[in-house]
Design an enzyme around this catalytic site. Sequence first.
Site, PDB file in Angstrom:
ATOM      1  CE1 TYR A  33       0.788  -0.116   4.421  1.00  0.00           C
ATOM      2  CE2 TYR A  33      -1.511  -0.681   4.774  1.00  0.00           C
ATOM      3  CZ  TYR A  33      -0.254  -0.468   5.270  1.00  0.00           C
ATOM      4  OH  TYR A  33      -0.016  -0.611   6.610  1.00  0.00           O
ATOM      5  CD  GLU A  34      -0.681   5.221   1.341  1.00  0.00           C
ATOM      6  OE1 GLU A  34      -0.620   5.976   0.366  1.00  0.00           O
ATOM      7  OE2 GLU A  34      -1.697   5.071   2.026  1.00  0.00           O
ATOM      8  N   GLY A  35       1.739   2.554  -2.685  1.00  0.00           N
ATOM      9  CA  GLY A  35       2.650   2.355  -3.809  1.00  0.00           C
ATOM     10  C   GLY A  35       3.551   1.166  -3.591  1.00  0.00           C
TER      11      GLY A  35
END
Length: 596
Positions: free
Chosen positions: A441-443
């Site tokens: 998550y968040e890339g």
Amino acid sequence: MNAYKAPLADIRFALFDVLDSEQTFARLGFGEINRELVDAILEEGARFTETVIAPLNHIGDQHGCSLDKDTGKVTTPPGFREAYLQFAENGWAGLTSPADFGGQGMPHAVGVPVKEMIDAANLAWGNFPLLSHGATEALMHHGEDWQKEVFLKPIVEGRWTGTMCLTEPHCGSDLGLLKTRAVPAANGAYAITGTKIFITAGDHDFTDNIVHLVLARLPDAPAGSKGISLFIVPKIKVDRDGNLGDANAVRCGALEHKMGIHASATCVMNFDDAEGWLIGEPHKGLMAMFTMMNTARLAVGLQGLGLSDRAYQNALRYSRDRLQMRSLSGAKFPEKAADPIIVHPDVRRMLLTQKALIEGGRLLGYHGASLVDELMHAEDAADRERADALLGFLTPIVKACLTEWSIECTYHAQQCFGGHGYIQEWGMEQLARDARITTIYEGTTGIQALDLMGRKVMQLKGAGLRVFLGMIEDFCKAEADNAAVAEFIGPLREVAQEWQQLTMRIGQNAMADADEIGAAAWDYLFYSGYAALAYWWARSVAAAEASAHPQAFKNAKRETARFFFARILPRTRTHAAAIASGAAPLMTLNADAFGE
């Protein structure tokens, strides 16, 4: 049986001995924030995380969150809400937020160790207030005055929480494909319609209101990422004067069933003509959202660090207690039935790998936070520009490396436990499961690698890298006559020189074939991470030797640095060789030839 104790000694060493934070605070205008005050915050943070939220970690994993499908309301595990109320009441929600909006006004460098403690104690619980900080940043930088007054103050005080609503079922990292729409309404608001997935803390029972920051398209929006706007969509309607209205047309449609972080509410959020307010300029929402995203990426890196440290603490304790076989060089504890496994070289390899990555990674992450303070408070424009370039360069490294190293560290910790590491009783398998999401998550790690290589290095011409290389050279010159670090100066200079050469070579190759950037990105990311840690380990030895710490502490830093340079830094050789192989080994095989 999985315990956590905040590593205050090493946190203080990182802040005050290596980063010299007290002097930095004074230079940036935080004159009233001294070591005594920071120590008090750290002590109280340790108490809260060790005694309030750490005991809830296993409970949360077992119970998870539940959804009432009729009402769309989410219930969190036993004790979670009560812990959050303590968190908010004691001012932790606004620790680093400006006092003008009800915050404590502390530097980010003070908030970071508290964040590490929270994530180590209970990662799933820590996800609930996580994105409130990102929402705070977005509102401070892009919100109108009335929006700051109406929405920001309750978030900072912890009375409301925030979310970040980007991903849709058909689009993840390519936000230009999103379909959520926003139609102007008569009262100056907008009607938001669409579905967002993977929304952390999209609904919960901690607070009465939740402020969703939602990406959507206006009717006249151009195609692609240039046509995205950002909207504030509260769970309970709020007008411009701060008056609460009816429930908004936004609700949780489902909870994701996940590999880990079971106690974190990962929601499918449905917006059905929900009332929202435009934040920032039309079609400029991606810029505002990245204010949240970059803050969140640093925060997720700290999640990896916290998980690594908790796993290491338990593996170390177990390795000192578990008796198995005798040392190959002769019994070390002849009075016992067998030696503790910490005498065995392979167990030491795993423990030292964790120790080296955690303590070096702590400095990498804390340095990133200190750059946020520089960017926001430095008086000199050149200093702010330098901090901005370096922060941008380091953010994908912090996010990707600290989370990927958490996979490695929790793996080694499980291996130290043997079969006991695989069963729930000891808690190690939960840490390993929870760590997996931090790399996603968040890339994802691949997205971080492309951000580093494609944007931060190629598009921005390596501005941040040049700053970091300058830091390395300045350190090497300053410590040239310091016998305490002489053995590390040569290898550090060599890796810095190769780092620069690799960067130039990739840039040259990319002019002929753009795929060279993507082909090199992953290996370049990790080469950069290990090179950065080499710098921080050399600085750690110098700082330890110059400090008043006991000799045993200094020896531990030196021997761990020696292990890092001898056993971990050589990983750069593999990454350099992979980069040198170019794009051909990856791109030559036809897509149809991969198999059925």
